[in-house]
Design a protein around this motif. Structure first.
Motif, PDB file in Angstrom:
ATOM      1  N   PRO A  33       8.485   5.123   4.620  1.00 10.82           N
ATOM      2  CA  PRO A  33       9.594   4.653   5.441  1.00 10.82           C
ATOM      3  C   PRO A  33      10.882   5.365   5.040  1.00 10.82           C
ATOM      4  N   PRO A  34      11.883   5.390   5.922  1.00 10.31           N
ATOM      5  CA  PRO A  34      13.127   6.094   5.622  1.00 10.31           C
ATOM      6  C   PRO A  34      13.870   5.536   4.413  1.00 10.31           C
ATOM      7  N   THR A  35      13.544   4.328   3.998  1.00 11.10           N
ATOM      8  CA  THR A  35      14.220   3.727   2.846  1.00 11.10           C
ATOM      9  C   THR A  35      13.786   4.359   1.534  1.00 11.10           C
ATOM     10  N   GLY A  36      12.766   5.204   1.581  1.00 19.71           N
ATOM     11  CA  GLY A  36      12.312   5.881   0.375  1.00 19.71           C
ATOM     12  C   GLY A  36      11.408   5.044  -0.497  1.00 19.71           C
ATOM     13  N   SER A  37      10.942   3.925   0.013  1.00 15.62           N
ATOM     14  CA  SER A  37      10.046   3.091  -0.787  1.00 15.62           C
ATOM     15  C   SER A  37       8.610   3.640  -0.705  1.00 15.62           C
ATOM     16  N   ASP A  38       7.662   2.874  -1.199  1.00 18.49           N
ATOM     17  CA  ASP A  38       6.264   3.303  -1.224  1.00 18.49           C
ATOM     18  C   ASP A  38       5.736   3.631   0.169  1.00 18.49           C
ATOM     19  N   THR A  39       4.779   4.557   0.206  1.00  9.85           N
ATOM     20  CA  THR A  39       4.061   4.796   1.460  1.00  9.85           C
ATOM     21  C   THR A  39       3.193   3.570   1.724  1.00  9.85           C
ATOM     22  N   PRO A  40       2.740   3.396   2.951  1.00  9.73           N
ATOM     23  CA  PRO A  40       1.844   2.267   3.228  1.00  9.73           C
ATOM     24  C   PRO A  40       0.596   2.270   2.346  1.00  9.73           C
ATOM     25  N   LEU A  41       0.043   3.462   2.050  1.00  9.43           N
ATOM     26  CA  LEU A  41      -1.137   3.511   1.186  1.00  9.43           C
ATOM     27  C   LEU A  41      -0.791   3.057  -0.232  1.00  9.43           C
ATOM     28  N   GLU A  42       0.327   3.525  -0.766  1.00  6.37           N
ATOM     29  CA  GLU A  42       0.730   3.114  -2.116  1.00  6.37           C
ATOM     30  C   GLU A  42       0.924   1.596  -2.186  1.00  6.37           C
ATOM     31  N   ALA A  43       1.574   1.026  -1.188  1.00  2.00           N
ATOM     32  CA  ALA A  43       1.793  -0.421  -1.159  1.00  2.00           C
ATOM     33  C   ALA A  43       0.461  -1.159  -1.031  1.00  2.00           C
ATOM     34  N   SER A  44      -0.430  -0.639  -0.209  1.00  7.06           N
ATOM     35  CA  SER A  44      -1.746  -1.262  -0.031  1.00  7.06           C
ATOM     36  C   SER A  44      -2.546  -1.250  -1.320  1.00  7.06           C
ATOM     37  N   LEU A  45      -2.504  -0.137  -2.031  1.00  9.30           N
ATOM     38  CA  LEU A  45      -3.262  -0.026  -3.267  1.00  9.30           C
ATOM     39  C   LEU A  45      -2.701  -0.941  -4.356  1.00  9.30           C
ATOM     40  N   LYS A  46      -1.386  -1.141  -4.353  1.00  2.10           N
ATOM     41  CA  LYS A  46      -0.790  -2.085  -5.309  1.00  2.10           C
ATOM     42  C   LYS A  46      -1.298  -3.503  -5.047  1.00  2.10           C
ATOM     43  N   ILE A  47      -1.346  -3.892  -3.781  1.00  2.00           N
ATOM     44  CA  ILE A  47      -1.811  -5.236  -3.430  1.00  2.00           C
ATOM     45  C   ILE A  47      -3.299  -5.375  -3.722  1.00  2.00           C
ATOM     46  N   ALA A  48      -4.095  -4.363  -3.351  1.00  2.00           N
ATOM     47  CA  ALA A  48      -5.530  -4.395  -3.635  1.00  2.00           C
ATOM     48  C   ALA A  48      -5.769  -4.502  -5.142  1.00  2.00           C
ATOM     49  N   SER A  49      -4.985  -3.784  -5.907  1.00  2.00           N
ATOM     50  CA  SER A  49      -5.091  -3.831  -7.369  1.00  2.00           C
ATOM     51  C   SER A  49      -4.783  -5.235  -7.888  1.00  2.00           C
ATOM     52  N   GLN A  50      -3.780  -5.887  -7.314  1.00  2.00           N
ATOM     53  CA  GLN A  50      -3.436  -7.246  -7.724  1.00  2.00           C
ATOM     54  C   GLN A  50      -4.572  -8.223  -7.400  1.00  2.00           C
ATOM     55  N   ILE A  51      -5.194  -8.057  -6.242  1.00  2.99           N
ATOM     56  CA  ILE A  51      -6.313  -8.922  -5.857  1.00  2.99           C
ATOM     57  C   ILE A  51      -7.461  -8.769  -6.850  1.00  2.99           C
ATOM     58  N   VAL A  52      -7.808  -7.525  -7.159  1.00  2.00           N
ATOM     59  CA  VAL A  52      -8.907  -7.270  -8.098  1.00  2.00           C
ATOM     60  C   VAL A  52      -8.556  -7.793  -9.487  1.00  2.00           C
ATOM     61  N   THR A  53      -7.334  -7.567  -9.935  1.00  2.00           N
ATOM     62  CA  THR A  53      -6.903  -8.050 -11.245  1.00  2.00           C
ATOM     63  C   THR A  53      -7.021  -9.568 -11.333  1.00  2.00           C
ATOM     64  N   GLN A  54      -6.593 -10.242 -10.278  1.00  2.00           N
ATOM     65  CA  GLN A  54      -6.670 -11.704 -10.248  1.00  2.00           C
ATOM     66  C   GLN A  54      -8.129 -12.165 -10.331  1.00  2.00           C
ATOM     67  N   LYS A  55      -9.012 -11.521  -9.600  1.00  2.00           N
ATOM     68  CA  LYS A  55     -10.430 -11.892  -9.628  1.00  2.00           C
ATOM     69  C   LYS A  55     -11.063 -11.538 -10.972  1.00  2.00           C
ATOM     70  N   LEU A  56     -10.681 -10.401 -11.516  1.00  2.00           N
ATOM     71  CA  LEU A  56     -11.262  -9.913 -12.764  1.00  2.00           C
ATOM     72  C   LEU A  56     -10.895 -10.791 -13.953  1.00  2.00           C
ATOM     73  N   PHE A  57      -9.633 -11.142 -14.056  1.00  2.00           N
ATOM     74  CA  PHE A  57      -9.160 -11.878 -15.221  1.00  2.00           C
ATOM     75  C   PHE A  57      -8.956 -13.368 -14.958  1.00  2.00           C
ATOM     76  N   GLY A  58      -9.199 -13.805 -13.734  1.00  3.82           N
ATOM     77  CA  GLY A  58      -8.990 -15.202 -13.384  1.00  3.82           C
ATOM     78  C   GLY A  58     -10.161 -16.108 -13.705  1.00  3.82           C
ATOM     79  N   GLY A  59     -11.244 -15.541 -14.187  1.00  2.00           N
ATOM     80  CA  GLY A  59     -12.379 -16.364 -14.582  1.00  2.00           C
ATOM     81  C   GLY A  59     -13.286 -16.787 -13.443  1.00  2.00           C
ATOM     82  N   CYS A  60     -13.024 -16.338 -12.242  1.00  4.08           N
ATOM     83  CA  CYS A  60     -13.886 -16.726 -11.125  1.00  4.08           C
ATOM     84  C   CYS A  60     -15.055 -15.749 -11.025  1.00  4.08           C
ATOM     85  N   LYS A  61     -16.071 -16.157 -10.329  1.00  2.00           N
ATOM     86  CA  LYS A  61     -17.282 -15.334 -10.189  1.00  2.00           C
ATOM     87  C   LYS A  61     -17.366 -14.680  -8.809  1.00  2.00           C
ATOM     88  N   ASP A  62     -16.244 -14.561  -8.132  1.00  7.95           N
ATOM     89  CA  ASP A  62     -16.235 -13.959  -6.803  1.00  7.95           C
ATOM     90  C   ASP A  62     -16.685 -12.507  -6.873  1.00  7.95           C
TER      91      ASP A  62
END
Length: 145
Positions: free
Chosen positions: A25-54
């Motif tokens: 975006p013109p604001t110079g922030s992350d590309t959509p892919l970079e932002a998506s990968l950050k969120i996907a990483s957070q989801i996996v981290t939560q599942k990985l270290f959250g103790g669930c068996k998902d």
């Protein structure tokens, strides 16, 4: 303590890696892919270290290659790749998300990518004794096909 196991949620991450995901975006922030990968990483981290068996799987669309069961059995579903089969999340999955996903230059149909994810969930549901929620997280700008 009960011998019962809790149901496993099945989670699919469906990520667009097509060319429009690399347009910052013109604001110079992350590309959509970079932002998506950050969120996907957070989801996996939560599942990985959250103790669930998902269990988590991942489909990329807009890839240079085609690698999914439906393309083999039905035809079509081009430029869609299953890069992570549905399984308990691992540090390897987290590393993959953080360092190995790159932008592609091939547009792909996001509906086809969702169908591939649904097919994976249906097949995994038949193999798991207790299935909880089935979730698909779609990351796209809808700038492909």
């Amino acid at each position: 303590m009960s011998g019962r196991s809790s149901p496993k949620d099945l989670v699919m991450l469906v990520i667009d890696v097509g060319p429009m995901m690399d347009v910052a975006p013109p604001t110079g922030s992350d590309t959509p892919l970079e932002a998506s990968l950050k969120i996907a990483s957070q989801i996996v981290t939560q599942k990985l270290f959250g103790g669930c068996k998902d269990e988590i799987g991942m489909v990329l669309f807009g890839t240079p290659n085609t690698d999914n069961d439906l393309a083999l059995s039905e035809g079509g579903y081009d430029n869609i790749s299953v890069v992570w089969a549905i399984a308990t999340p691992t540090l390897d999955l987290l590393k993959f998300i953080r360092g190995q996903i790159q932008i592609g230059d091939n547009p792909a149909d996001f509906i086809d990518a969702i169908v591939v994810a649904i097919d994976m969930i249906v097949k995994a549901s038949q193999e798991i004794r207790k299935v909880g929620d089935k979730k698909i997280y779609l990351f796209t700008t809808c700038g492909s096909e």
